[in-house]
Design an enzyme around this catalytic site. Structure first.
Site, PDB file in Angstrom:
ATOM      1  CB  ILE A 623      -0.978   0.041   1.198  1.00  0.00           C
ATOM      2  CG1 ILE A 623      -0.238  -0.197   2.523  1.00  0.00           C
ATOM      3  CG2 ILE A 623      -2.108  -0.931   1.024  1.00  0.00           C
ATOM      4  CD1 ILE A 623      -1.079   0.119   3.742  1.00  0.00           C
ATOM      5  N   GLY A 624       2.128   1.128   0.219  1.00  0.00           N
ATOM      6  CA  GLY A 624       2.937   2.342   0.230  1.00  0.00           C
ATOM      7  C   GLY A 624       4.402   2.003   0.410  1.00  0.00           C
ATOM      8  CD  GLU A 627      14.060   6.549   7.029  1.00  0.00           C
ATOM      9  OE1 GLU A 627      13.290   6.615   8.008  1.00  0.00           O
ATOM     10  OE2 GLU A 627      15.290   6.731   7.104  1.00  0.00           O
ATOM     11  N   GLY A 629      11.358   0.269   3.832  1.00  0.00           N
ATOM     12  CA  GLY A 629      10.879  -0.817   2.986  1.00  0.00           C
ATOM     13  C   GLY A 629       9.416  -0.616   2.673  1.00  0.00           C
ATOM     14  CD  GLU A 630       7.621  -3.928  -1.311  1.00  0.00           C
ATOM     15  OE1 GLU A 630       7.563  -4.977  -0.650  1.00  0.00           O
ATOM     16  OE2 GLU A 630       7.657  -3.877  -2.545  1.00  0.00           O
ATOM     17  CE  LYS A 649       4.910   2.547   8.999  1.00  0.00           C
ATOM     18  NZ  LYS A 649       5.484   3.768   9.574  1.00  0.00           N
ATOM     19  CG  ASP A 742       7.475  15.299  10.563  1.00  0.00           C
ATOM     20  OD1 ASP A 742       7.053  16.380  10.091  1.00  0.00           O
ATOM     21  OD2 ASP A 742       7.870  14.360   9.849  1.00  0.00           O
TER      22      ASP A 742
HETATM   23  P1  AMP Z   1       5.185   5.592   6.718  1.00  0.00           P
HETATM   24  O1  AMP Z   1       6.432   4.828   6.550  1.00  0.00           O
HETATM   25  O2  AMP Z   1       4.610   5.495   8.100  1.00  0.00           O
HETATM   26  O3  AMP Z   1       5.286   7.023   6.256  1.00  0.00           O
HETATM   27  O4  AMP Z   1       4.107   4.868   5.755  1.00  0.00           O
HETATM   28  C1  AMP Z   1       4.121   4.995   4.351  1.00  0.00           C
HETATM   29  C2  AMP Z   1       2.701   4.963   3.821  1.00  0.00           C
HETATM   30  O5  AMP Z   1       2.084   3.731   4.123  1.00  0.00           O
HETATM   31  C3  AMP Z   1       1.805   6.026   4.440  1.00  0.00           C
HETATM   32  O6  AMP Z   1       1.854   7.228   3.745  1.00  0.00           O
HETATM   33  C4  AMP Z   1       0.427   5.391   4.359  1.00  0.00           C
HETATM   34  O7  AMP Z   1      -0.142   5.679   3.096  1.00  0.00           O
HETATM   35  C5  AMP Z   1       0.736   3.930   4.479  1.00  0.00           C
HETATM   36  N1  AMP Z   1       0.527   3.476   5.848  1.00  0.00           N
HETATM   37  C6  AMP Z   1       1.404   3.497   6.871  1.00  0.00           C
HETATM   38  N2  AMP Z   1       0.862   2.989   7.986  1.00  0.00           N
HETATM   39  C7  AMP Z   1      -0.411   2.656   7.671  1.00  0.00           C
HETATM   40  C8  AMP Z   1      -1.500   2.126   8.414  1.00  0.00           C
HETATM   41  N3  AMP Z   1      -1.370   1.835   9.719  1.00  0.00           N
HETATM   42  N4  AMP Z   1      -2.660   1.935   7.789  1.00  0.00           N
HETATM   43  C9  AMP Z   1      -2.787   2.245   6.471  1.00  0.00           C
HETATM   44  N5  AMP Z   1      -1.805   2.759   5.727  1.00  0.00           N
HETATM   45  C10 AMP Z   1      -0.621   2.973   6.323  1.00  0.00           C
END
Ligand code: AMP
Length: 982
Positions: A623-624, A627, A629-630, A649, A742
């Protein structure tokens, strides 16, 4: 003496040739046709049997009753005593036979009718046989023969009879066997009789091949014993099969008759019986089973165009359900239900409809409902999921109504009602359904059910609980109702709490209390959760006694207790210094512990985060990108718990130890938090690869993108609800002593209930992770637009700097994800802030909210409100929605940075008076003139102190004027590119 040519009454001539297999049902059961091994009558030429002595038996030609020539043997040595005349047949090969029949036809002279033969004349002869494997030559040894019988005549004849040419023909049959050699001889011994052996016939019996009950039975030789039946298995004719557990059998009797038929064959599916054969069903006909007797015509809407079919195929668009037998018509899915109507009551929707016009030819029509929640855009509909209830059920509905419960408040739903029957799932044609789109109303929150007793004291009880499963809005308050369990008149007391925990004080020691909690939203109170009974602790007896008896002792006790507490606290502090890894919990407050203080970061992770078994996690999709990894979504199923949606994560392969530590650091931080507005850590996987952090899943992703996607689609109350959530999460974090650094809409996640939760807790995130972060002159990397000036200038990060960032988040939310300060450069932003410029109110933003933003952006951080106050202000607004009404034309969204069409363009005013009029503050015109503020430039430099020094005492007016001055200043800055000195 000889007997001359004789005419004999002959038996009917029998066919001696073996027959081809016959169809049994064309002939009566018991049809007999023996296999002839020897028939003297059939031979026209001389028989040439051996006769010994030569004057004994004599071969003579005669005629039968049809005047057909026959060969006979005669002997008539009645005058001489001691006759022993032998006659032996040729060798008879026995073939399959085991039991041989010997039929003799002869005439015998009555001794009485012969004169002068008394003493020598006999009226019998003897029959013998000898078994051999081959012919043994023409010599005859009496002792090698086995006697079969002495044959006497039933009727003998006299001379007179002879005269009348009426001789009595005797027929005698004898049976021999079982035989074991390949063949045998028959011998006739005459001991002085007058005999004519008219015919000798040797045969055996056989059951001839037949077809009975569609089974073929082969030629079968009878058994060796008279009573034996030979069991024979039948073979089914082609396209027939044995009936289950009933294989065809028959029994061949000693008489060559087929007896006792058992079992049968039946024509296979696709074939029917015609006579003794199975023939294929014709085109357009079928026979589905061998059990059926006849082929049937194809049922409605089916066909076949080949012979021998066991079923018919459905026409296009028609189907047969798996459970449908081939004999029923092919059917099709029903048409759509008709006249769908709905009734909505808060978050419950009732649907009713009429049956479809076409049931598809079936009587198993039922209905199913498909519920989709359309999050503000019709094309963005998602299935309603398992939290929605259906009564009586979601599918398999027999009646034409359903009630759908537990929907979310203020949400758009689409319901499709589909009529289905046994062939709906087979059909590839488009689904036909009736549909309605419905928006639910407001609803009270659901029950608060998961209540935990955190701390039980003598006079107080601390409780905490989870937010209700369906808040149906923003929860502004919880009400805790309690009473003494054993009190007769049950007087309730209540305590209110804005968070999900509360301490109830002033309780009696050793007393059982009953607690119930309910949540409050804009829609009112939810129902109380289940009763929770807790008994307070016993009071320390010494203290009670002393307090009642001696005030001196009280002082002493208090002093001693105080000392103990002091010593304890000193000890605790010392411990904390000595062992930074120790978590210290003062009553009621939990303190955040920086995982960096742990020497072994693994210990920190395992102190705060649960280690999960990787097998409990199912990764579903990416889904995203984070920093390290996926970021994936998936499901977590812990033993004995419902599976939940999670975000996972992952730490990319080939990481360094430092990266691993930094990655897990976020889990060590997040794991310390437990608040409905802070993303919840489910656990970590550190003992497998990839290393994972498992977090609750937030369906709507990050807040900034979510708002941009739904620009203008929420009510102000909904937006304020989101802000309230973020403020509550931040209040919790700041209470724990955690500074976020942040806080920005991109670091807030939104779940499917629009609940906002603070996220992104990496220690290094501000430096590396955030794309908004830039290097400042102070050396660090900082997300300038969100950061308070003191943090930019000298890295003073505090909860107060988080409040500044919160003000920016408010602005982002109210402007649906607009970029703060639009396209101004970071340098210009720093400069403008420094010069007192603040962001104007976004379009349709209630003034009260913009004022709160301005408060958060106070230069002096001590002046900024605390998160606790922010939550209070927002709660008040939610409770009094009138305060959130936007006065027309006062609060608009700029089209271009810092200049917009509906906000007055302050740079266009020619005088201070004109400006004051525009902002409806003309009553202070004289105050400005008297203090020497004659130009707009001079006004634009005013600070709040300057405004107050004019004698404007009303805080609302001060703020209004100040806000207008700030906007004016920004407009000037934008127009001239120059700062305005304050
Ligand atoms: P981050 O590394 O926390 O910035 O996460 C990267 C991307 O993953 C975020 O911008 C969200 O779109 C998605 N994401 C992170 N954590 C969650 C979560 N708990 N539920 C849904 N999407 C998430």
């Amino acid at each position: 003496m000889s007997i001359c040519a004789i005419d004999i009454d002959m038996w009917p001539v029998t066919n001696t040739q073996p027959r081809a297999p016959v169809r049994f049902n064309h002939l009566p059961l018991g049809f007999l046709s023996p296999v002839i091994l020897l028939d003297s009558k059939a031979q026209q030429t001389e028989l040439e049997w051996i006769s010994y002595p030569p004057n004994g038996w004599e071969e003579i030609s005669g005629l039968d009753e049809n005047y057909t020539p026959i060969r006979t043997y005669q002997v008539c040595q009645v005058m001489e005593p001691n006759q022993n005349n032998w006659l032996r047949t040729n060798w008879i090969e026995k073939g399959d036979a085991q039991r041989i029949f010997v039929e003799l036809k002869f005439t015998l002279r009555d001794c009485n009718s012969l004169p002068g033969v008394v003493g020598t004349c006999k009226e019998t002869f003897n029959l013998y046989y000898q078994e051999t494997d081959s012919e043994v030559g023409r010599s005859l040894r009496e002792n090698q023969y086995v006697k079969i019988d002495t044959i006497a005549a039933d009727e003998s004849f006299t001379q007179g009879d002879l005269g009348e040419r009426k001789m009595k023909l005797n027929t005698e049959v004898r049976i021999i066997g079982p035989l074991s050699r390949r063949g045998f001889y028959l011998a006739f011994q005459d001991v002085g009789a007058c005999i004519a052996l008219v015919s000798v016939k040797v045969y055996y019996k056989k059951c001839w091949s037949i077809i009975e009950n569609l089974a073929t039975f082969p030629d079968t030789v009878t058994g060796s014993e008279f009573s034996s039946l030979v069991e024979v298995e039948g073979m089914c004719v082609s396209d027939a099969e044995e009936e289950a557990d009933n294989s065809p059998k028959m029994h061949c009797s000693a008489e060559g008759e087929w007896l006792v038929p058992i079992g049968k064959c039946i024509c296979k599916a696709g074939f029917h019986q015609k006579g003794d054969a199975c023939e294929p069903c014709g085109r357009g006909f079928y026979k589905s089973s061998s059990q059926d007797l006849q082929c049937s015509r194809c049922p409605a809407h089916s066909f076949n165009d080949r012979e021998g079919s066991w079923r018919c195929d459905c026409e296009d668009g028609y189907y047969r359900a798996l459970s449908d037998p081939p004999s029923v018509a092919c059917t099709r899915p029903p048409s759509a239900p008709q006249n769908l109507v709905y009734n909505i009551n808060q978050t419950t929707v009732s649907l009713e409809w009429s049956p479809p016009a076409d049931t598809g030819g079936r009587n198993d029509v039922s209905y199913r409902v498909i519920c989709r929640r359309c999050s503000w855009e019709p094309e963005e509909c998602v299935p309603c999921g398992p939290n929605v209830g259906y009564s009586p059920a979601q599918s398999g509905l027999v009646d034409t109504y359903v009630t759908i419960m537990d929907l979310l408040a203020h949400a758009n739903y689409t319901f499709e009602v589909e009529a289905v029957n046994g062939v709906s799932d087979l059909s590839r044609t488009q689904r036909l359904f009736a549909a309605v789109s419905i928006a639910t109303g407001q609803a009270a929150p659901s029950q608060v059910s998961e209540v935990i007793k955190e701390k039980v004291q003598q006079r107080s009880i601390q409780l905490s609980w989870q937010e209700p499963h369906q808040p149906n809005g923003v929860i502004t308050e919880y009400e805790i109702k309690y009473y003494e369990k054993d009190q007769k008149d049950r007087i309730y007391s209540t305590v209110r709490s804005k968070s999900t925990s509360a301490t109830v004080n002033n309780l009696k020691p050793s007393t059982a209390y009953v607690f119930q909690i309910r949540a409050f939203t804009e829609a009112g109170y939810g129902t109380y959760g289940p009763r929770l009974e807790i008994t307070t602790k016993e009071e320390a007896t010494a203290a009670i006694v002393s307090s009642e008896q001696n005030p001196v002792i009280i002082i002493a006790v208090v002093a001693v207790a105080g000392t103990i507490i002091l010593v304890f606290m000193v000890f605790v502090c010392a411990c904390q210094l000595a062992f930074l890894s120790l978590t210290v919990k003062f009553p009621g407050t939990k303190t955040y512990i920086d995982p960096e203080t742990y020497e072994d970061p693994n210990r920190a992770v395992h102190q705060f985060a649960k280690e999960l078994d990787a097998s409990c996690i199912k990764i579903e999709r990416v889904i995203g990108a984070g920093e390290f990894g996926e970021v994936c979504s998936g499901r977590l199923k812990l033993p004995g718990k419902r599976d939940v949606s999670v975000a996972i994560k992952t730490l990319k392969v080939g990481y360094t130890e430092k990266q691993r530590r930094e990655f897990l650091c976020e889990a060590s931080i997040m794991g310390q938090f437990d608040h409905p507005n802070v993303v919840h850590l489910e656990g970590v996987v550190t003992r497998g690869k990839p290393v994972m952090i498992v977090i609750e899943y937030m369906e709507n992703g990050s807040l900034d993108a979510f708002l941009r996607k739904h620009d203008g689609q929420f009510t102000v109350i909904q937006l304020v609800g989101m802000l309230r959530g973020i403020a509550a999460g931040m209040r919790y974090l700041s209470d724990m002593g955690y500074v976020h650094r942040d806080l920005a809409a991109r670091n807030i996640l939104v779940n499917s209930n629009l609940v906002c939760k603070v996220s992104d807790f990496g220690l290094s995130r501000v430096i590396d992770d955030d794309p908004e972060a830039v290097y400042t002159t102070t050396g660090g990397k900082i997300p300038v637009r969100w950061t308070a000036p003191e943090a930019i200038q000298y890295r003073k990060f505090t909860s107060a700097s988080d409040v500044w960032s919160y003000g920016i988040v408010m602005w982002e939310v109210m402007s649906y994800g607009e970029r703060p300060y639009w396209d101004m450069s970071n340098q210009d932003v720093i400069k403008a802030i420094e010069e007192g410029y603040r962001l104007p109110a976004p379009m349709d933003c209630p003034p009260g909210l913009h004022q709160l933003m301005l408060d958060c952006w106070q230069k002096d951080r001590a002046e900024r409100p605390k998160f606790d106050q922010i939550v209070g202000i927002l709660d008040k607004m939610i409770r009094n929605p009138n305060t959130l009404k936007t006065p027309v034309g006062t609060c608009t969204r700029p089209i271009s940075p810092l200049l917009d069409q509906s906000t007055p363009d302050f740079t266009a005013f020619r005088s201070v008076g004109e400006w004051l009029e525009a902002i409806k503050m003309e009553r202070y015109r004289d105050n400005f003139t008297a203090a020497g503020y004659s130009s707009l430039e001079s006004v634009a430099r005013m600070s709040i102190e300057d405004v107050m020094s004019l004698g404007i005492t009303l805080v609302g007016h001060q703020k209004k004027i100040m806000s207008s001055i700030q906007t004016m200043r920004a407009q000037m800055l934008h127009l001239h590119g120059t700062g305005v000195q304050v």
